[in-house]
Design an enzyme around this catalytic site. Structure first.
Site, PDB file in Angstrom:
ATOM      1  N   PRO A 206      36.196   7.799 -23.962  1.00 59.60           N
ATOM      2  CA  PRO A 206      36.755   6.448 -24.073  1.00 59.60           C
ATOM      3  C   PRO A 206      36.871   5.890 -22.661  1.00 59.60           C
ATOM      4  O   PRO A 206      37.383   6.584 -21.774  1.00 59.60           O
ATOM      5  CB  PRO A 206      38.146   6.668 -24.696  1.00 59.60           C
ATOM      6  CG  PRO A 206      38.411   8.129 -24.639  1.00 59.60           C
ATOM      7  CD  PRO A 206      37.154   8.851 -24.306  1.00 59.60           C
TER       8      PRO A 206
ATOM      9  N   CYS B  21      46.635   8.794 -20.356  1.00 66.05           N
ATOM     10  CA  CYS B  21      46.608   7.626 -19.465  1.00 66.05           C
ATOM     11  C   CYS B  21      47.737   7.709 -18.424  1.00 66.05           C
ATOM     12  O   CYS B  21      48.911   7.739 -18.786  1.00 66.05           O
ATOM     13  CB  CYS B  21      46.756   6.342 -20.285  1.00 66.05           C
ATOM     14  SG  CYS B  21      46.796   4.888 -19.244  1.00 66.05           S
TER      15      CYS B  21
ATOM     16  N   LYS C  58      43.397  13.473 -27.188  1.00 68.26           N
ATOM     17  CA  LYS C  58      42.885  13.734 -25.829  1.00 68.26           C
ATOM     18  C   LYS C  58      44.095  13.907 -24.930  1.00 68.26           C
ATOM     19  O   LYS C  58      44.897  12.970 -24.781  1.00 68.26           O
ATOM     20  CB  LYS C  58      42.009  12.564 -25.370  1.00 68.26           C
ATOM     21  CG  LYS C  58      41.446  12.718 -23.959  1.00 68.26           C
ATOM     22  CD  LYS C  58      40.350  11.671 -23.731  1.00 68.26           C
ATOM     23  CE  LYS C  58      39.715  11.740 -22.361  1.00 68.26           C
ATOM     24  NZ  LYS C  58      40.397  10.912 -21.362  1.00 68.26           N
TER      25      LYS C  58
HETATM   26  C1  LIG Z   1      36.705   3.371 -15.682  1.00 68.11           C
HETATM   27  C2  LIG Z   1      37.445   4.407 -16.472  1.00 68.11           C
HETATM   28  C3  LIG Z   1      38.101   4.044 -17.644  1.00 68.11           C
HETATM   29  C4  LIG Z   1      38.766   5.014 -18.416  1.00 68.11           C
HETATM   30  N1  LIG Z   1      39.362   4.644 -19.600  1.00 68.11           N
HETATM   31  C5  LIG Z   1      39.906   5.603 -20.391  1.00 68.11           C
HETATM   32  C6  LIG Z   1      40.425   5.293 -21.682  1.00 68.11           C
HETATM   33  O1  LIG Z   1      40.399   4.141 -22.146  1.00 68.11           O
HETATM   34  N2  LIG Z   1      40.953   6.314 -22.426  1.00 68.11           N
HETATM   35  C7  LIG Z   1      40.981   7.618 -21.972  1.00 68.11           C
HETATM   36  O2  LIG Z   1      41.446   8.522 -22.678  1.00 68.11           O
HETATM   37  N3  LIG Z   1      40.495   7.914 -20.764  1.00 68.11           N
HETATM   38  C8  LIG Z   1      39.945   6.962 -19.971  1.00 68.11           C
HETATM   39  N4  LIG Z   1      39.391   7.318 -18.763  1.00 68.11           N
HETATM   40  C9  LIG Z   1      39.392   8.753 -18.339  1.00 68.11           C
HETATM   41  C10 LIG Z   1      38.114   9.435 -18.785  1.00 68.11           C
HETATM   42  O3  LIG Z   1      37.953   9.354 -20.184  1.00 68.11           O
HETATM   43  C11 LIG Z   1      38.078  10.926 -18.344  1.00 68.11           C
HETATM   44  O4  LIG Z   1      39.115  11.630 -18.969  1.00 68.11           O
HETATM   45  C12 LIG Z   1      38.196  11.120 -16.839  1.00 68.11           C
HETATM   46  O5  LIG Z   1      37.458  10.150 -16.114  1.00 68.11           O
HETATM   47  C13 LIG Z   1      37.696  12.522 -16.422  1.00 68.11           C
HETATM   48  O6  LIG Z   1      36.361  12.731 -16.835  1.00 68.11           O
HETATM   49  P1  LIG Z   1      35.117  12.671 -15.804  1.00 68.11           P
HETATM   50  O7  LIG Z   1      35.366  13.705 -14.751  1.00 68.11           O
HETATM   51  O8  LIG Z   1      33.904  12.946 -16.647  1.00 68.11           O
HETATM   52  O9  LIG Z   1      35.128  11.292 -15.173  1.00 68.11           O
HETATM   53  C14 LIG Z   1      38.779   6.370 -17.975  1.00 68.11           C
HETATM   54  C15 LIG Z   1      38.124   6.721 -16.784  1.00 68.11           C
HETATM   55  C16 LIG Z   1      37.456   5.758 -16.034  1.00 68.11           C
HETATM   56  C17 LIG Z   1      36.741   6.179 -14.766  1.00 68.11           C
END
Ligand SMILES: Cc1cc2nc3c(=O)[nH]c(=O)nc-3n(C[C@H](O)[C@H](O)[C@H](O)COP(=O)(O)O)c2cc1C
Length: 318
Positions: free
Chosen positions: A16, A109, A154
């Site tokens: 997400p 979050c 999550k």
């Molecule tokens: C631009 C952006 C928006 C995000 N929005 C959400 C969100 O709406 N809901 C959520 O659970 N996590 C959100 N996240 C967190 C990601 O889902 C993820 O948990 C986090 O970036 C770690 O994963 P990664 O190392 O693959 O980036 C967001 C992250 C980024 C960078």
């Protein structure tokens, strides 16, 4: 990979992503190999208050792209009302809500505004409250007429370092075993920035206790990192956020269909297609802003004006 009654074509899941995961971007990631995609976080309160711009964020217009909605809730009453609202809208003005295949709850979050109201990671240590919330979701799934195949949560490893050291995440695995169809674990606590390495060892601990599928999240940016995460933790699935923002073609790499870095012509074509679809589906301006920049960065990498390993900015990191 099976999540509830959903058969995912691949175990690689688009996270997400607030301001990023509109329907057109989800289609792009799915067409490249994502097995499941999520809307951005939707505030349950916005649904219960009938806030139009919140409702519009559930843009699951295309039934062939497997999509779930992620909700942010403060308590079980709010969740119950929000789920009822989704059902009502599906039956009346928003028939496309029937395309939703899954519901996820956000307990990760890190925004102060979310934590202040006792939502998100502030709930991680409140086992009884979590149980009540999960029970509402389970009961709803059993009785809803909507074709919801999976319910998940999550989580992060805790609100802060102390909670992570106390392993507040482990009792949540037991609750998930009992009441959910799967659990995604972002392997950081809520005070950690994305510059801190994800604690994959905690994912292994979670996986050992789980009877439901565990989706590992944090720092997967390539085939090698995905393989390492799976080897080191035994996770059933992998969720990708920043890696997919940097290059949706990561899903092609993960599924062995081609390189993770696209050719310039592929970027051009994908942007054209994304823009056409986003326009016809009425994507919000914030998505146009984000993706114009995203596609520009992908092109810059070809021109060599940006480092190929740089991840996108993390100010939105949840
Ligand atoms: C631009 C952006 C928006 C995000 N929005 C959400 C969100 O709406 N809901 C959520 O659970 N996590 C959100 N996240 C967190 C990601 O889902 C993820 O948990 C986090 O970036 C770690 O994963 P990664 O190392 O693959 O980036 C967001 C992250 C980024 C960078």
């Amino acid at each position: 990979m099976k999540l509830g009654s959903l058969e995912l074509a691949t175990p690689f899941i688009l996270a997400p992503l607030e301001s990023v995961s509109d329907a057109a971007f989800r289609r792009l990631c799915w067409s490249l190999g994502a097995g499941l995609t999520w809307t951005e976080m939707i505030r349950a309160r916005g649904l219960t208050r009938n806030n139009r711009s919140t409702i519009e964020l559930i843009d699951c217009f295309e039934a062939d792209v497997p999509t779930g909605v992620q909700l942010m809730v403060v308590n079980e009453g709010e969740l119950e009302e929000a789920l009822e609202r989704i059902e009502q809208l599906a039956a009346t003005t928003h028939p496309h809500f029937r395309n939703l295949r899954a519901v996820d709850l956000n307990f990760g979050c890190p925004s102060p505004e979310v934590i202040k109201v006792g939502a998100g990671p502030a709930l991680l240590k409140r086992r009884n409250k979590l149980r009540s919330i999960f029970e509402v979701l389970r009961t709803w799934k059993q009785r809803t007429a909507l074709p919801i195949g999976a319910i998940t949560a999550k989580i992060r490893l805790g609100l802060n370092r102390l909670e992570m050291d106390q392993k507040v995440y482990l009792p949540i695995v037991e609750l998930a075993n009992e009441l959910l169809d799967g659990l995604t674990v972002h392997a950081r606590h809520a005070r950690e920035e994305s510059t801190t390495s994800a604690h994959w060892e905690a994912l292994a601990e979670v996986k050992q206790r789980a009877t439901v599928p565990i989706i590992g999240n944090g720092d997967v940016v390539s085939l090698q990192t995905a393989q390492r995460l799976i080897e080191q933790t035994g996770c059933d699935g992998v969720m990708i956020a920043r890696g997919a923002i940097r290059s949706p073609w990561i899903f092609r790499e993960l599924t062995g269909q081609g390189p993770g870095q696209p050719a310039l012509a592929e970027v051009d074509l994908a942007e054209e297609e994304w823009r056409r679809r986003a326009t016809s589906l009425g994507s919000k301006p914030k998505y146009f802003e984000w993706h114009a920049e995203g596609f520009r960065r992908m092109r810059d990498r070809h021109a060599g004006s940006a480092t190929s390993t740089a991840l996108p900015p993390n100010e939105h990191m949840r």
